[in-house]
Design an enzyme around this catalytic site. Structure first.
Site, PDB file in Angstrom:
ATOM      1  N   ASP A 190      32.198  41.243  34.476  1.00 34.02           N
ATOM      2  CA  ASP A 190      31.532  41.840  35.634  1.00 34.02           C
ATOM      3  C   ASP A 190      30.343  40.963  36.013  1.00 34.02           C
ATOM      4  O   ASP A 190      30.132  39.900  35.411  1.00 34.02           O
ATOM      5  CB  ASP A 190      31.091  43.287  35.343  1.00 34.02           C
ATOM      6  CG  ASP A 190      31.168  44.160  36.597  1.00 34.02           C
ATOM      7  OD1 ASP A 190      30.511  43.814  37.598  1.00 34.02           O
ATOM      8  OD2 ASP A 190      31.896  45.171  36.591  1.00 34.02           O
ATOM      9  N   HIS A 263      32.711  41.679  41.849  1.00 37.87           N
ATOM     10  CA  HIS A 263      32.139  41.941  40.520  1.00 37.87           C
ATOM     11  C   HIS A 263      32.323  40.734  39.605  1.00 37.87           C
ATOM     12  O   HIS A 263      32.726  40.871  38.445  1.00 37.87           O
ATOM     13  CB  HIS A 263      32.787  43.184  39.889  1.00 37.87           C
ATOM     14  CG  HIS A 263      32.241  44.480  40.419  1.00 37.87           C
ATOM     15  ND1 HIS A 263      30.960  44.906  40.162  1.00 37.87           N
ATOM     16  CD2 HIS A 263      32.790  45.430  41.217  1.00 37.87           C
ATOM     17  CE1 HIS A 263      30.746  46.068  40.758  1.00 37.87           C
ATOM     18  NE2 HIS A 263      31.844  46.411  41.420  1.00 37.87           N
ATOM     19  N   GLU A 327      35.265  47.157  45.148  1.00 29.20           N
ATOM     20  CA  GLU A 327      33.918  46.862  45.642  1.00 29.20           C
ATOM     21  C   GLU A 327      33.661  45.366  45.857  1.00 29.20           C
ATOM     22  O   GLU A 327      32.644  44.846  45.411  1.00 29.20           O
ATOM     23  CB  GLU A 327      32.880  47.429  44.657  1.00 29.20           C
ATOM     24  CG  GLU A 327      32.992  48.936  44.504  1.00 29.20           C
ATOM     25  CD  GLU A 327      31.921  49.526  43.592  1.00 29.20           C
ATOM     26  OE1 GLU A 327      31.383  50.586  43.949  1.00 29.20           O
ATOM     27  OE2 GLU A 327      31.629  48.947  42.521  1.00 29.20           O
ATOM     28  N   TRP A 393      40.097  55.888  41.982  1.00 26.05           N
ATOM     29  CA  TRP A 393      38.740  56.229  41.520  1.00 26.05           C
ATOM     30  C   TRP A 393      37.864  56.784  42.634  1.00 26.05           C
ATOM     31  O   TRP A 393      36.966  57.569  42.374  1.00 26.05           O
ATOM     32  CB  TRP A 393      38.070  55.009  40.869  1.00 26.05           C
ATOM     33  CG  TRP A 393      37.577  53.950  41.817  1.00 26.05           C
ATOM     34  CD1 TRP A 393      38.302  52.950  42.371  1.00 26.05           C
ATOM     35  CD2 TRP A 393      36.234  53.793  42.311  1.00 26.05           C
ATOM     36  NE1 TRP A 393      37.518  52.167  43.173  1.00 26.05           N
ATOM     37  CE2 TRP A 393      36.228  52.657  43.157  1.00 26.05           C
ATOM     38  CE3 TRP A 393      35.042  54.481  42.104  1.00 26.05           C
ATOM     39  CZ2 TRP A 393      35.089  52.205  43.812  1.00 26.05           C
ATOM     40  CZ3 TRP A 393      33.894  54.034  42.747  1.00 26.05           C
ATOM     41  CH2 TRP A 393      33.924  52.910  43.591  1.00 26.05           C
TER      42      TRP A 393
HETATM   43  C1  ACM Z   1      34.442  51.658  40.124  1.00 24.70           C
HETATM   44  O1  ACM Z   1      33.885  52.652  39.664  1.00 24.70           O
HETATM   45  N1  ACM Z   1      33.769  50.792  40.851  1.00 24.70           N
HETATM   46  C2  ACM Z   1      35.849  51.403  39.896  1.00 24.70           C
END
Ligand code: ACM
Ligand code: ZN
Length: 527
Positions: A190, A263, A327, A393
Protein backbone atom coordinates in the site's frame (compact mmCIF):
# COMPACT_ATOMS: atom_id res chain seq x y z
CA UNK A 1 -24.45 -41.61 59.66
CA UNK A 2 -28.10 -40.69 59.58
CA UNK A 3 -30.02 -41.36 56.41
CA UNK A 4 -30.59 -37.65 55.93
CA UNK A 5 -26.88 -36.76 56.15
CA UNK A 6 -26.08 -39.61 53.76
CA UNK A 7 -28.67 -38.33 51.32
CA UNK A 8 -27.29 -34.77 51.48
CA UNK A 9 -23.73 -36.02 50.96
CA UNK A 10 -24.83 -38.21 48.06
CA UNK A 11 -26.61 -35.31 46.38
CA UNK A 12 -23.57 -33.05 46.93
CA UNK A 13 -21.25 -35.70 45.50
CA UNK A 14 -23.45 -36.27 42.49
CA UNK A 15 -23.86 -32.58 41.71
CA UNK A 16 -20.09 -32.04 41.97
CA UNK A 17 -19.19 -34.79 39.56
CA UNK A 18 -21.70 -33.95 36.86
CA UNK A 19 -21.51 -30.78 34.77
CA UNK A 20 -24.34 -28.41 35.61
CA UNK A 21 -25.15 -27.88 31.94
CA UNK A 22 -24.79 -30.11 28.96
CA UNK A 23 -26.03 -27.58 26.43
CA UNK A 24 -24.07 -27.62 23.20
CA UNK A 25 -22.30 -24.26 22.99
CA UNK A 26 -20.30 -23.90 19.80
CA UNK A 27 -19.42 -20.82 17.73
CA UNK A 28 -20.16 -20.77 14.85
CA UNK A 29 -23.48 -22.53 15.52
CA UNK A 30 -23.65 -26.04 14.08
CA UNK A 31 -26.41 -26.95 11.61
CA UNK A 32 -27.89 -30.01 13.35
CA UNK A 33 -27.50 -31.26 16.87
CA UNK A 34 -29.20 -33.94 18.91
CA UNK A 35 -28.35 -34.31 22.57
CA UNK A 36 -27.81 -37.86 23.76
CA UNK A 37 -27.77 -39.25 27.28
CA UNK A 38 -24.58 -39.35 29.29
CA UNK A 39 -21.01 -38.20 28.90
CA UNK A 40 -17.72 -39.26 27.42
CA UNK A 41 -15.07 -39.27 30.12
CA UNK A 42 -11.79 -37.95 28.75
CA UNK A 43 -8.94 -39.60 30.67
CA UNK A 44 -5.14 -39.85 30.47
CA UNK A 45 -5.68 -43.33 28.99
CA UNK A 46 -7.98 -42.11 26.20
CA UNK A 47 -6.38 -42.61 22.78
CA UNK A 48 -6.54 -40.58 19.59
CA UNK A 49 -7.18 -43.15 16.85
CA UNK A 50 -6.83 -42.01 13.25
CA UNK A 51 -6.44 -43.27 9.72
CA UNK A 52 -3.14 -42.43 8.05
CA UNK A 53 -4.39 -39.51 5.92
CA UNK A 54 -5.47 -37.73 9.10
CA UNK A 55 -2.05 -37.54 10.77
CA UNK A 56 -2.08 -33.72 10.59
CA UNK A 57 -5.52 -33.58 12.24
CA UNK A 58 -4.50 -36.11 14.90
CA UNK A 59 -1.44 -34.00 15.72
CA UNK A 60 -3.52 -30.85 15.94
CA UNK A 61 -6.05 -32.56 18.22
CA UNK A 62 -3.21 -33.77 20.44
CA UNK A 63 -1.90 -30.19 20.70
CA UNK A 64 -5.32 -28.69 21.36
CA UNK A 65 -6.06 -31.21 24.12
CA UNK A 66 -2.62 -30.74 25.63
CA UNK A 67 -3.17 -26.99 25.79
CA UNK A 68 -6.70 -27.16 27.17
CA UNK A 69 -6.47 -30.14 29.53
CA UNK A 70 -2.75 -30.90 29.88
CA UNK A 71 -3.62 -34.47 28.88
CA UNK A 72 -1.13 -35.90 26.41
CA UNK A 73 -3.02 -38.68 24.71
CA UNK A 74 -1.55 -41.59 22.80
CA UNK A 75 -1.98 -41.41 19.05
CA UNK A 76 -2.68 -44.73 17.32
CA UNK A 77 -3.63 -46.02 13.93
CA UNK A 78 -5.17 -49.30 15.20
CA UNK A 79 -8.85 -50.16 15.46
CA UNK A 80 -9.45 -49.29 19.09
CA UNK A 81 -12.75 -47.50 19.45
CA UNK A 82 -13.53 -47.71 23.17
CA UNK A 83 -12.08 -44.95 25.31
CA UNK A 84 -10.92 -43.29 22.11
CA UNK A 85 -11.42 -40.25 19.94
CA UNK A 86 -11.65 -41.76 16.48
CA UNK A 87 -10.93 -39.66 13.36
CA UNK A 88 -12.11 -41.08 10.04
CA UNK A 89 -12.89 -40.12 6.46
CA UNK A 90 -16.47 -40.77 5.38
CA UNK A 91 -17.00 -40.14 1.68
CA UNK A 92 -20.79 -40.40 2.02
CA UNK A 93 -20.85 -36.95 3.64
CA UNK A 94 -21.94 -34.56 0.89
CA UNK A 95 -20.15 -31.27 1.65
CA UNK A 96 -16.36 -31.17 1.19
CA UNK A 97 -15.97 -29.41 4.52
CA UNK A 98 -18.84 -31.23 6.25
CA UNK A 99 -18.41 -33.51 9.26
CA UNK A 100 -20.25 -35.60 11.82
CA UNK A 101 -19.36 -35.61 15.49
CA UNK A 102 -20.76 -38.41 17.64
CA UNK A 103 -20.09 -38.51 21.36
CA UNK A 104 -21.36 -41.24 23.68
CA UNK A 105 -20.07 -42.79 26.89
CA UNK A 106 -17.67 -45.13 25.07
CA UNK A 107 -16.28 -43.16 22.21
CA UNK A 108 -15.95 -39.89 20.33
CA UNK A 109 -16.16 -40.27 16.55
CA UNK A 110 -15.35 -37.50 14.11
CA UNK A 111 -15.93 -38.25 10.46
CA UNK A 112 -15.46 -35.86 7.57
CA UNK A 113 -15.63 -36.10 3.83
CA UNK A 114 -12.11 -34.69 3.74
CA UNK A 115 -9.40 -33.88 6.28
CA UNK A 116 -10.84 -30.34 6.36
CA UNK A 117 -14.19 -31.72 7.53
CA UNK A 118 -12.52 -33.77 10.26
CA UNK A 119 -10.58 -30.65 11.24
CA UNK A 120 -13.84 -28.69 11.71
CA UNK A 121 -15.25 -31.57 13.74
CA UNK A 122 -12.18 -31.28 15.99
CA UNK A 123 -12.82 -27.55 16.40
CA UNK A 124 -16.38 -28.30 17.53
CA UNK A 125 -15.24 -31.05 19.87
CA UNK A 126 -12.69 -28.76 21.51
CA UNK A 127 -15.39 -26.21 22.30
CA UNK A 128 -17.36 -28.98 24.04
CA UNK A 129 -14.49 -30.09 26.28
CA UNK A 130 -15.50 -28.50 29.60
CA UNK A 131 -13.44 -27.23 32.51
CA UNK A 132 -11.99 -29.96 34.69
CA UNK A 133 -14.34 -31.11 37.42
CA UNK A 134 -13.03 -33.35 40.21
CA UNK A 135 -10.19 -34.51 37.99
CA UNK A 136 -12.46 -35.42 35.09
CA UNK A 137 -13.41 -33.96 31.75
CA UNK A 138 -16.97 -35.03 31.04
CA UNK A 139 -17.92 -34.21 27.45
CA UNK A 140 -21.70 -34.22 26.94
CA UNK A 141 -23.01 -36.95 24.63
CA UNK A 142 -24.28 -35.50 21.39
CA UNK A 143 -24.72 -36.19 17.70
CA UNK A 144 -23.77 -33.27 15.44
CA UNK A 145 -24.04 -33.04 11.71
CA UNK A 146 -22.51 -29.90 10.28
CA UNK A 147 -21.38 -28.16 7.11
CA UNK A 148 -20.65 -24.57 6.07
CA UNK A 149 -23.08 -22.22 4.35
CA UNK A 150 -20.30 -20.53 2.32
CA UNK A 151 -17.12 -21.89 0.79
CA UNK A 152 -15.28 -18.54 1.26
CA UNK A 153 -15.11 -17.49 4.92
CA UNK A 154 -12.55 -14.76 5.13
CA UNK A 155 -10.56 -12.45 7.32
CA UNK A 156 -8.46 -9.60 5.93
CA UNK A 157 -5.49 -7.98 7.67
CA UNK A 158 -3.75 -4.80 6.55
CA UNK A 159 -0.05 -5.04 7.46
CA UNK A 160 0.93 -1.88 5.54
CA UNK A 161 -0.39 0.95 7.69
CA UNK A 162 0.97 -0.91 10.70
CA UNK A 163 3.20 -3.94 10.43
CA UNK A 164 2.52 -7.20 12.26
CA UNK A 165 5.13 -9.95 12.44
CA UNK A 166 4.53 -13.58 11.51
CA UNK A 167 4.01 -14.66 15.12
CA UNK A 168 0.96 -12.45 15.22
CA UNK A 169 -0.17 -13.61 11.79
CA UNK A 170 0.04 -17.23 12.99
CA UNK A 171 -1.92 -16.36 16.12
CA UNK A 172 -4.64 -14.87 13.92
CA UNK A 173 -4.64 -18.00 11.76
CA UNK A 174 -5.23 -20.05 14.92
CA UNK A 175 -8.10 -17.74 15.83
CA UNK A 176 -9.54 -18.07 12.33
CA UNK A 177 -9.36 -21.87 12.48
CA UNK A 178 -11.13 -21.88 15.84
CA UNK A 179 -13.98 -20.01 14.13
CA UNK A 180 -13.91 -22.24 11.01
CA UNK A 181 -12.75 -19.38 8.76
CA UNK A 182 -10.72 -20.55 5.79
CA UNK A 183 -9.40 -17.61 3.70
CA UNK A 184 -6.73 -15.22 4.99
CA UNK A 185 -6.56 -12.08 2.84
CA UNK A 186 -3.13 -10.59 3.47
CA UNK A 187 -2.97 -6.94 2.37
CA UNK A 188 0.75 -6.74 1.63
CA UNK A 189 1.32 -3.53 -0.32
CA UNK A 190 0.00 0.00 0.00
CA UNK A 191 1.02 3.67 0.03
CA UNK A 192 2.53 3.45 3.53
CA UNK A 193 4.69 0.35 3.06
CA UNK A 194 5.62 -2.56 0.79
CA UNK A 195 5.79 -5.68 2.94
CA UNK A 196 6.78 -8.61 0.72
CA UNK A 197 10.34 -9.34 -0.42
CA UNK A 198 10.70 -9.63 -4.21
CA UNK A 199 14.04 -11.05 -5.40
CA UNK A 200 14.16 -9.06 -8.62
CA UNK A 201 13.44 -5.77 -6.85
CA UNK A 202 15.28 -5.78 -3.50
CA UNK A 203 14.78 -2.02 -3.12
CA UNK A 204 11.05 -2.61 -2.60
CA UNK A 205 11.80 -3.77 0.90
CA UNK A 206 15.04 -1.80 1.41
CA UNK A 207 13.30 1.48 0.60
CA UNK A 208 9.57 0.80 0.11
CA UNK A 209 9.05 -0.94 3.44
CA UNK A 210 10.05 2.09 5.49
CA UNK A 211 8.50 5.49 6.09
CA UNK A 212 10.31 8.33 7.82
CA UNK A 213 7.39 9.63 9.83
CA UNK A 214 3.74 8.92 10.57
CA UNK A 215 0.67 11.06 11.11
CA UNK A 216 -0.30 11.55 14.75
CA UNK A 217 -4.00 11.42 15.72
CA UNK A 218 -6.86 11.32 13.24
CA UNK A 219 -6.46 12.14 9.55
CA UNK A 220 -9.11 14.86 9.94
CA UNK A 221 -7.22 16.64 12.78
CA UNK A 222 -5.91 20.10 11.90
CA UNK A 223 -3.17 21.13 11.94
CA UNK A 224 -1.65 17.85 10.83
CA UNK A 225 1.09 16.58 13.13
CA UNK A 226 3.73 13.94 12.46
CA UNK A 227 6.20 11.99 14.51
CA UNK A 228 9.75 11.62 13.19
CA UNK A 229 10.11 7.90 13.80
CA UNK A 230 11.30 5.64 10.99
CA UNK A 231 8.67 2.90 10.83
CA UNK A 232 8.33 -0.25 8.80
CA UNK A 233 9.05 -3.92 8.31
CA UNK A 234 8.57 -6.67 5.77
CA UNK A 235 8.35 -10.42 5.36
CA UNK A 236 11.09 -12.48 3.77
CA UNK A 237 10.00 -15.17 1.35
CA UNK A 238 10.96 -17.80 3.95
CA UNK A 239 8.68 -16.15 6.48
CA UNK A 240 5.85 -16.06 3.98
CA UNK A 241 6.36 -19.73 3.15
CA UNK A 242 6.29 -20.48 6.87
CA UNK A 243 2.93 -18.70 7.20
CA UNK A 244 1.52 -20.48 4.13
CA UNK A 245 2.58 -23.89 5.50
CA UNK A 246 1.14 -23.07 8.93
CA UNK A 247 -2.13 -21.96 7.34
CA UNK A 248 -2.32 -25.06 5.16
CA UNK A 249 -2.30 -27.29 8.24
CA UNK A 250 -5.28 -25.28 9.51
CA UNK A 251 -7.05 -25.66 6.15
CA UNK A 252 -6.70 -21.94 5.48
CA UNK A 253 -5.75 -20.56 2.08
CA UNK A 254 -3.62 -17.43 2.12
CA UNK A 255 -4.60 -14.83 -0.50
CA UNK A 256 -1.94 -12.15 -1.04
CA UNK A 257 -3.03 -8.70 -2.11
CA UNK A 258 -0.67 -6.72 -4.33
CA UNK A 259 -2.41 -3.37 -4.83
CA UNK A 260 -2.59 -1.80 -8.26
CA UNK A 261 -2.89 0.62 -9.92
CA UNK A 262 -3.65 2.92 -6.92
CA UNK A 263 -2.52 2.66 -3.29
CA UNK A 264 0.96 2.15 -4.64
CA UNK A 265 3.00 5.06 -3.38
CA UNK A 266 5.51 2.85 -1.53
CA UNK A 267 6.45 1.13 -4.81
CA UNK A 268 6.42 4.37 -6.79
CA UNK A 269 8.64 5.99 -4.12
CA UNK A 270 11.08 3.12 -4.60
CA UNK A 271 11.12 3.30 -8.41
CA UNK A 272 10.17 6.78 -9.68
CA UNK A 273 9.91 5.45 -13.26
CA UNK A 274 6.63 3.81 -12.19
CA UNK A 275 5.13 7.29 -11.74
CA UNK A 276 3.56 9.10 -14.73
CA UNK A 277 6.05 12.00 -14.39
CA UNK A 278 9.03 10.17 -12.85
CA UNK A 279 8.48 12.12 -9.63
CA UNK A 280 10.51 11.18 -6.56
CA UNK A 281 7.83 10.57 -3.93
CA UNK A 282 8.29 9.35 -0.36
CA UNK A 283 6.70 6.32 1.25
CA UNK A 284 3.52 7.97 2.48
CA UNK A 285 3.18 9.14 6.08
CA UNK A 286 -0.56 9.95 6.09
CA UNK A 287 -3.85 8.08 5.99
CA UNK A 288 -6.32 8.40 3.12
CA UNK A 289 -5.97 8.10 -0.64
CA UNK A 290 -2.64 9.24 -2.04
CA UNK A 291 -1.99 10.46 -5.56
CA UNK A 292 0.68 7.80 -5.92
CA UNK A 293 -0.52 5.48 -8.70
CA UNK A 294 1.29 3.41 -11.29
CA UNK A 295 1.48 4.88 -14.79
CA UNK A 296 -0.88 2.92 -17.03
CA UNK A 297 0.85 4.10 -20.18
CA UNK A 298 4.46 2.99 -19.77
CA UNK A 299 5.33 -0.57 -20.76
CA UNK A 300 7.97 -0.52 -18.02
CA UNK A 301 5.16 -0.43 -15.40
CA UNK A 302 3.65 -3.62 -16.86
CA UNK A 303 7.08 -5.27 -16.97
CA UNK A 304 7.45 -4.43 -13.29
CA UNK A 305 4.11 -5.98 -12.44
CA UNK A 306 4.62 -9.07 -14.48
CA UNK A 307 7.95 -9.66 -12.74
CA UNK A 308 6.52 -9.01 -9.27
CA UNK A 309 3.41 -11.10 -9.87
CA UNK A 310 5.45 -13.99 -11.32
CA UNK A 311 7.28 -14.24 -8.01
CA UNK A 312 4.07 -13.86 -6.02
CA UNK A 313 2.34 -16.54 -8.10
CA UNK A 314 5.27 -18.90 -7.55
CA UNK A 315 5.30 -18.28 -3.79
CA UNK A 316 1.57 -18.63 -2.99
CA UNK A 317 0.01 -21.99 -3.89
CA UNK A 318 -3.64 -20.81 -3.72
CA UNK A 319 -5.65 -20.17 -6.86
CA UNK A 320 -6.37 -16.49 -6.08
CA UNK A 321 -4.25 -13.37 -6.12
CA UNK A 322 -5.96 -10.16 -5.02
CA UNK A 323 -4.90 -7.25 -7.22
CA UNK A 324 -6.61 -4.42 -5.32
CA UNK A 325 -8.12 -2.00 -7.80
CA UNK A 326 -9.78 0.33 -5.27
CA UNK A 327 -9.53 4.08 -4.85
CA UNK A 328 -7.20 4.88 -7.73
CA UNK A 329 -7.10 8.63 -8.30
CA UNK A 330 -6.93 9.35 -12.01
CA UNK A 331 -5.60 12.95 -11.83
CA UNK A 332 -2.12 12.02 -13.05
CA UNK A 333 -3.44 9.79 -15.79
CA UNK A 334 -5.51 12.68 -17.17
CA UNK A 335 -2.34 14.74 -17.63
CA UNK A 336 0.18 12.03 -18.46
CA UNK A 337 1.27 11.78 -22.12
CA UNK A 338 1.99 8.04 -21.75
CA UNK A 339 -1.45 7.31 -20.30
CA UNK A 340 -3.20 9.47 -22.89
CA UNK A 341 -1.25 7.80 -25.71
CA UNK A 342 -2.29 4.40 -24.35
CA UNK A 343 -5.94 5.45 -24.29
CA UNK A 344 -5.73 6.60 -27.90
CA UNK A 345 -3.92 3.48 -29.08
CA UNK A 346 -6.36 1.17 -27.29
CA UNK A 347 -9.43 3.23 -28.18
CA UNK A 348 -10.35 3.82 -24.52
CA UNK A 349 -13.05 6.42 -23.87
CA UNK A 350 -11.92 7.57 -20.41
CA UNK A 351 -9.61 6.87 -17.48
CA UNK A 352 -12.03 4.29 -16.03
CA UNK A 353 -11.58 2.29 -19.20
CA UNK A 354 -7.83 2.78 -18.84
CA UNK A 355 -8.00 1.25 -15.35
CA UNK A 356 -10.08 -1.58 -16.76
CA UNK A 357 -7.44 -2.10 -19.51
CA UNK A 358 -4.78 -2.25 -16.76
CA UNK A 359 -6.68 -4.82 -14.70
CA UNK A 360 -7.66 -6.94 -17.71
CA UNK A 361 -4.05 -7.09 -18.86
CA UNK A 362 -2.90 -8.14 -15.41
CA UNK A 363 -5.72 -10.70 -15.25
CA UNK A 364 -4.67 -12.28 -18.55
CA UNK A 365 -1.10 -12.47 -17.31
CA UNK A 366 -2.12 -14.10 -14.03
CA UNK A 367 -4.53 -16.49 -15.76
CA UNK A 368 -1.58 -17.59 -17.90
CA UNK A 369 0.21 -18.46 -14.63
CA UNK A 370 -2.76 -20.55 -13.53
CA UNK A 371 -4.10 -17.92 -11.10
CA UNK A 372 -7.43 -16.12 -10.82
CA UNK A 373 -7.85 -12.55 -9.67
CA UNK A 374 -9.97 -10.95 -6.98
CA UNK A 375 -10.44 -7.17 -7.04
CA UNK A 376 -12.29 -4.56 -4.99
CA UNK A 377 -15.56 -3.52 -6.63
CA UNK A 378 -14.03 -0.57 -8.54
CA UNK A 379 -12.85 -3.18 -11.05
CA UNK A 380 -16.43 -3.12 -12.36
CA UNK A 381 -15.90 0.42 -13.63
CA UNK A 382 -14.89 0.61 -17.27
CA UNK A 383 -15.60 -3.10 -17.86
CA UNK A 384 -15.07 -6.13 -15.65
CA UNK A 385 -12.16 -8.49 -16.35
CA UNK A 386 -13.39 -11.79 -17.81
CA UNK A 387 -12.85 -14.21 -14.91
CA UNK A 388 -12.53 -11.82 -11.98
CA UNK A 389 -14.07 -12.35 -8.56
CA UNK A 390 -15.43 -9.11 -7.09
CA UNK A 391 -15.00 -8.12 -3.48
CA UNK A 392 -17.92 -5.81 -2.71
CA UNK A 393 -16.84 -3.20 -0.18
CA UNK A 394 -18.63 0.06 -1.09
CA UNK A 395 -21.86 -1.50 0.18
CA UNK A 396 -23.46 -4.38 -1.66
CA UNK A 397 -24.23 -2.78 -5.02
CA UNK A 398 -20.98 -3.83 -6.69
CA UNK A 399 -21.51 -7.38 -5.51
CA UNK A 400 -25.10 -7.41 -6.77
CA UNK A 401 -24.05 -6.08 -10.19
CA UNK A 402 -21.25 -8.65 -10.45
CA UNK A 403 -23.51 -11.55 -9.40
CA UNK A 404 -26.03 -10.49 -12.05
CA UNK A 405 -23.15 -10.71 -14.55
CA UNK A 406 -22.47 -14.24 -13.21
CA UNK A 407 -19.17 -13.37 -11.59
CA UNK A 408 -18.24 -14.74 -8.20
CA UNK A 409 -18.61 -12.27 -5.34
CA UNK A 410 -17.28 -11.98 -1.82
CA UNK A 411 -19.37 -9.68 0.34
CA UNK A 412 -17.40 -7.40 2.63
CA UNK A 413 -19.57 -4.29 2.72
CA UNK A 414 -18.64 -1.18 4.57
CA UNK A 415 -19.71 -0.58 7.35
CA UNK A 416 -20.88 -4.06 8.48
CA UNK A 417 -17.67 -5.92 7.69
CA UNK A 418 -15.30 -3.06 8.56
CA UNK A 419 -13.81 -3.87 11.94
CA UNK A 420 -11.67 -0.73 11.96
CA UNK A 421 -14.88 1.12 12.92
CA UNK A 422 -15.84 1.93 16.48
CA UNK A 423 -17.64 -0.92 18.20
CA UNK A 424 -19.19 1.15 20.97
CA UNK A 425 -19.57 4.71 22.21
CA UNK A 426 -16.63 6.68 20.79
CA UNK A 427 -16.04 8.34 24.19
CA UNK A 428 -15.05 4.99 25.69
CA UNK A 429 -13.16 3.51 22.78
CA UNK A 430 -9.63 3.90 21.43
CA UNK A 431 -9.27 6.23 18.42
CA UNK A 432 -10.71 4.62 15.29
CA UNK A 433 -11.29 5.66 11.71
CA UNK A 434 -14.96 6.47 12.48
CA UNK A 435 -18.31 4.77 11.99
CA UNK A 436 -19.96 2.29 14.32
CA UNK A 437 -20.15 -1.44 13.68
CA UNK A 438 -21.59 -3.38 16.60
CA UNK A 439 -21.63 -7.13 17.19
CA UNK A 440 -25.38 -7.37 16.69
CA UNK A 441 -25.18 -5.53 13.35
CA UNK A 442 -22.50 -7.93 12.17
CA UNK A 443 -24.54 -10.88 13.41
CA UNK A 444 -27.75 -9.84 11.66
CA UNK A 445 -26.07 -9.39 8.27
CA UNK A 446 -27.10 -11.78 5.51
CA UNK A 447 -24.47 -11.79 2.73
CA UNK A 448 -26.98 -12.86 0.08
CA UNK A 449 -29.00 -9.76 -0.92
CA UNK A 450 -32.73 -10.34 -1.36
CA UNK A 451 -32.77 -8.65 -4.77
CA UNK A 452 -30.75 -11.46 -6.30
CA UNK A 453 -32.77 -14.09 -8.19
CA UNK A 454 -32.40 -17.73 -7.16
CA UNK A 455 -30.00 -18.49 -10.01
CA UNK A 456 -27.84 -15.46 -9.12
CA UNK A 457 -27.48 -16.17 -5.41
CA UNK A 458 -24.92 -18.93 -5.94
CA UNK A 459 -22.42 -16.32 -7.15
CA UNK A 460 -22.14 -14.99 -3.61
CA UNK A 461 -19.39 -17.38 -2.56
CA UNK A 462 -18.79 -15.89 0.84
CA UNK A 463 -18.17 -13.10 3.27
CA UNK A 464 -15.14 -11.50 4.89
CA UNK A 465 -14.22 -8.96 7.57
CA UNK A 466 -11.62 -6.29 6.84
CA UNK A 467 -9.18 -4.91 9.37
CA UNK A 468 -7.50 -1.74 8.09
CA UNK A 469 -4.85 -0.70 10.55
CA UNK A 470 -4.26 3.06 10.21
CA UNK A 471 -5.39 3.52 13.82
CA UNK A 472 -4.31 0.12 15.09
CA UNK A 473 -0.63 0.20 16.03
CA UNK A 474 -0.41 -2.85 18.30
CA UNK A 475 -1.36 -6.52 18.27
CA UNK A 476 -3.46 -6.17 21.44
CA UNK A 477 -5.40 -3.36 19.76
CA UNK A 478 -5.89 -5.42 16.60
CA UNK A 479 -7.32 -8.27 18.65
CA UNK A 480 -9.57 -5.85 20.53
CA UNK A 481 -11.02 -4.65 17.22
CA UNK A 482 -11.49 -8.20 15.92
CA UNK A 483 -13.12 -9.82 18.94
CA UNK A 484 -15.91 -10.50 19.49
CA UNK A 485 -16.98 -9.15 16.08
CA UNK A 486 -15.10 -11.90 14.26
CA UNK A 487 -17.09 -14.48 16.28
CA UNK A 488 -20.30 -12.97 14.86
CA UNK A 489 -18.82 -12.92 11.38
CA UNK A 490 -17.92 -16.60 11.65
CA UNK A 491 -21.54 -17.44 12.30
CA UNK A 492 -22.84 -15.55 9.26
CA UNK A 493 -20.14 -17.26 7.18
CA UNK A 494 -20.75 -20.79 8.47
CA UNK A 495 -24.30 -21.14 9.76
CA UNK A 496 -27.44 -21.32 7.64
CA UNK A 497 -29.73 -18.37 8.24
CA UNK A 498 -32.48 -20.54 9.71
CA UNK A 499 -30.10 -21.81 12.41
CA UNK A 500 -29.02 -18.36 13.57
CA UNK A 501 -30.46 -16.67 16.63
CA UNK A 502 -28.95 -13.57 18.18
CA UNK A 503 -30.02 -14.18 21.82
CA UNK A 504 -28.75 -17.71 21.66
CA UNK A 505 -25.52 -16.50 20.04
CA UNK A 506 -24.97 -14.03 22.90
CA UNK A 507 -25.35 -16.86 25.45
CA UNK A 508 -22.80 -18.92 23.57
CA UNK A 509 -20.58 -15.86 23.24
CA UNK A 510 -20.47 -15.47 27.04
CA UNK A 511 -19.41 -19.12 27.31
CA UNK A 512 -16.89 -18.49 24.49
CA UNK A 513 -14.87 -16.10 26.70
CA UNK A 514 -13.07 -19.15 28.12
CA UNK A 515 -11.93 -20.09 24.64
CA UNK A 516 -10.86 -16.55 23.70
CA UNK A 517 -8.87 -16.45 26.92
CA UNK A 518 -7.35 -19.88 26.30
CA UNK A 519 -6.13 -18.50 22.97
CA UNK A 520 -4.85 -15.40 24.82
CA UNK A 521 -6.92 -13.14 22.59
CA UNK A 522 -7.73 -9.63 23.70
CA UNK A 523 -11.36 -8.67 23.19
CA UNK A 524 -13.81 -5.89 23.88
CA UNK A 525 -15.56 -6.90 27.13
CA UNK A 526 -19.19 -8.01 26.76
CA UNK A 527 -21.95 -9.72 28.75
C1 ACM B 1 -11.15 -0.35 0.76
O1 ACM B 1 -11.62 -0.32 1.90
N1 ACM B 1 -10.57 0.72 0.25
C2 ACM B 1 -11.22 -1.54 -0.06
ZN1 ZN C 1 0.90 7.75 -16.92
Amino acid sequence: MSKLVFLILAVMFFSCTQPTTSEVMIIPQVQQTEQLKGFFKLKPTTAIVYSWELLNEANLLFNYLDRKTKLQLDQKTDLQSKNAIVLKIDTTISNNEGYKLHIDNKTVQITGKTPAGVFYGIQSLMQLVPQRLNGNYLIPAVQISDEPRFEYRGMHLDVCRHFFDINFVKKMLDAMALHKLNRFHWHLTDDQGWRIAIDKYPELTQIGAWRNSTLIGHASDRPERFDSIRYGGFYTKDEISEVIAYAEKLHITVIPEIELPGHSQAAVATYPYLDCFDQQLEVWNKWGISEGAFCAGKESAFDFFENVLSEVAALFPGEYIHIGGDECLKNNWQKCPHCQARMKAENLANEHELQSYFIQRIEKFLNSKGKKIIGWDEILEGGLAENATVMSWRGEQGGIAAAKMHHNVIMTPNPICYFDHYQGDKKNEPLAIGGLTTVDEVYEYNPVPSELADNEQKYIIGVQSNLWTEYIPTTAHAEYMLFPRLCALSEIAWTFNENKNYENFMQRLVNHKNTLELYELNYKPYN
